[in-house]
Design a protein around this motif. Structure first.
Motif, mmCIF file in Angstrom:
data_model
loop_
_atom_site.group_PDB
_atom_site.id
_atom_site.type_symbol
_atom_site.label_atom_id
_atom_site.label_comp_id
_atom_site.label_asym_id
_atom_site.label_seq_id
_atom_site.Cartn_x
_atom_site.Cartn_y
_atom_site.Cartn_z
ATOM 1 N N ARG A 14 -5.918 -12.251 -2.815
ATOM 2 C CA ARG A 14 -6.408 -11.341 -3.723
ATOM 3 C C ARG A 14 -6.141 -9.752 -3.494
ATOM 4 N NH1 ARG A 14 -10.707 -15.156 -2.995
ATOM 5 N NH2 ARG A 14 -11.824 -13.750 -1.392
ATOM 6 N N TRP A 15 -6.022 -9.539 -2.016
ATOM 7 C CA TRP A 15 -5.581 -8.071 -1.701
ATOM 8 C C TRP A 15 -4.306 -7.756 -2.128
ATOM 9 C CZ3 TRP A 15 -6.051 -6.478 4.287
ATOM 10 C CH2 TRP A 15 -5.891 -4.924 4.119
ATOM 11 N N THR A 50 0.763 -1.100 -0.158
ATOM 12 C CA THR A 50 0.122 0.013 -0.078
ATOM 13 C C THR A 50 1.033 1.237 0.034
ATOM 14 O OG1 THR A 50 -1.711 -1.200 1.411
ATOM 15 C CG2 THR A 50 -1.726 1.244 1.261
ATOM 16 N N ARG A 89 2.543 1.687 -3.419
ATOM 17 C CA ARG A 89 1.489 2.064 -4.343
ATOM 18 C C ARG A 89 1.378 3.794 -4.295
ATOM 19 N NH1 ARG A 89 -4.386 0.825 -3.184
ATOM 20 N NH2 ARG A 89 -3.823 2.313 -1.685
ATOM 21 N N GLU A 105 -8.267 -14.323 0.612
ATOM 22 C CA GLU A 105 -8.912 -13.116 0.616
ATOM 23 C C GLU A 105 -7.435 -12.070 0.682
ATOM 24 O OE1 GLU A 105 -11.309 -9.742 3.055
ATOM 25 O OE2 GLU A 105 -12.005 -11.762 3.046
ATOM 26 N N ALA A 134 -2.478 -9.163 -4.531
ATOM 27 C CA ALA A 134 -2.394 -9.270 -6.116
ATOM 28 C C ALA A 134 -3.159 -7.963 -6.465
ATOM 29 C CB ALA A 134 -3.164 -10.435 -6.422
ATOM 30 N N ARG A 135 -4.112 -7.428 -5.964
ATOM 31 C CA ARG A 135 -4.653 -6.419 -6.618
ATOM 32 C C ARG A 135 -3.496 -5.120 -6.028
ATOM 33 N NH1 ARG A 135 -7.170 -2.497 -3.572
ATOM 34 N NH2 ARG A 135 -7.688 -4.021 -1.859
ATOM 35 N N LEU A 136 -3.019 -5.034 -5.031
ATOM 36 C CA LEU A 136 -2.133 -3.914 -4.590
ATOM 37 C C LEU A 136 -0.807 -3.863 -5.414
ATOM 38 C CD1 LEU A 136 -2.146 -4.040 -0.924
ATOM 39 C CD2 LEU A 136 -3.098 -2.207 -2.333
ATOM 40 N N ARG A 137 -0.592 -5.158 -5.852
ATOM 41 C CA ARG A 137 0.459 -5.333 -6.807
ATOM 42 C C ARG A 137 0.458 -4.920 -8.075
ATOM 43 N NH1 ARG A 137 4.730 -5.557 -9.247
ATOM 44 N NH2 ARG A 137 6.346 -7.126 -9.146
ATOM 45 N N ASP A 138 -1.004 -5.062 -8.745
ATOM 46 C CA ASP A 138 -1.195 -4.580 -9.925
ATOM 47 C C ASP A 138 -1.318 -3.298 -9.996
ATOM 48 O OD1 ASP A 138 -1.218 -7.106 -10.705
ATOM 49 O OD2 ASP A 138 -3.475 -7.389 -10.850
ATOM 50 N N GLU A 139 -1.942 -2.487 -8.670
ATOM 51 C CA GLU A 139 -2.136 -1.171 -8.779
ATOM 52 C C GLU A 139 -0.546 -0.374 -8.767
ATOM 53 O OE1 GLU A 139 -6.173 -1.498 -6.522
ATOM 54 O OE2 GLU A 139 -4.588 -0.568 -5.374
ATOM 55 N N THR A 140 0.195 -0.901 -7.853
ATOM 56 C CA THR A 140 1.580 -0.421 -8.015
ATOM 57 C C THR A 140 2.165 -0.503 -9.235
ATOM 58 O OG1 THR A 140 2.026 -1.445 -5.734
ATOM 59 C CG2 THR A 140 3.957 -0.847 -6.843
#
Length: 232
Positions: A192-193, A155, A158, A189, A195-201
């Protein structure tokens, strides 16, 4: 590797510390009743000590428990590479000591920030993720405290890439992250959190306001001034 007597190394920290702060959960806003107090610092060894064959230590553990300090030059080198631990130390909201040199170091915080943090933050995060996955394979469950801190790091990285500012305190995410630490969030869960943060970064890195490279010349000029002042 040179070995330095602990007493001599601790004397360097005691006499020449220019900056010290509290890090870890207390700086991140994730402290609980049993949290340790992790102290980090920077000491500027006098230039004449570098004229000998045996150089001053690049870092020192102690003398207090949970205390770790870097020599100024080593600290700056790591910060210029975008090392997450070093950059976070520079941005701790819990500063315990900063003399004139320490305040000048803090004023240089923006000089250390660059797009290199994308590689350094994600590289560190990926290494921690591999350790978490190994824990799951071996024990059937992750190390939940480590999972919490990985989510916090992702977080932070990102947001740094997105906004150009490094903020340590997790703010409104505190309770959700502490729930991860307590094992109250299913591992799927949490995955998934992550993975989402990694993509957003990665997405933030593509449009980050940070410069391509850190301001190495500005930092080096500061280091030279500090070294010169120590022999005048």
């Amino acid at each position: 590797m040179q070995q330095h007597p602990a007493a001599e190394a601790h004397e360097l920290v005691a006499r020449y510390t220019v900056y010290s702060c509290v890090m870890g959960s207390r700086a991140f806003g994730l402290a609980t009743e049993d949290s340790d107090t992790d102290r980090r610092g920077v000491y500027a060894a006098p230039a004449p000590l570098f004229w000998r064959f045996e150089k001053p230590p690049a870092h020192v553990e102690g003398p207090a428990e949970e205390q770790f300090s870097w020599e100024l030059e080593r600290f700056c080198e790591l910060a210029l590479r975008g090392n997450p631990n070093i950059l976070e130390c520079l941005h701790s909201p819990l500063v315990e000591h900063a003399d004139a040199t320490g305040r000048e170091l803090l004023a240089l915080r923006d000089a250390f920030l660059s797009r290199l943090v994308h590689r350094s933050f994600t590289g560190y995060a990926d290494a921690q993720r591999r350790k978490l996955d190994a824990s799951v394979r071996q024990h059937g469950v992750p190390r939940w405290k480590h999972a919490m801190h990985l989510l916090r790091l992702l977080t932070s990285g990102r947001d740094l890439l997105r906004d150009g500012v490094l903020v340590l305190d997790v703010g409104a995410e505190r309770e959700r992250l502490l729930a991860v630490r307590r094992g109250e969030v299913p591992w799927a869960e949490a995955e998934r959190w992550m993975a989402r943060l990694r993509d957003e970064t990665d997405a933030a890195a593509a449009r980050t306001p940070l410069p391509e490279e850190p301001d190495r010349r500005r930092v080096e000029d500061f280091l030279v001034r500090v070294r010169r002042a120590s022999v005048e």
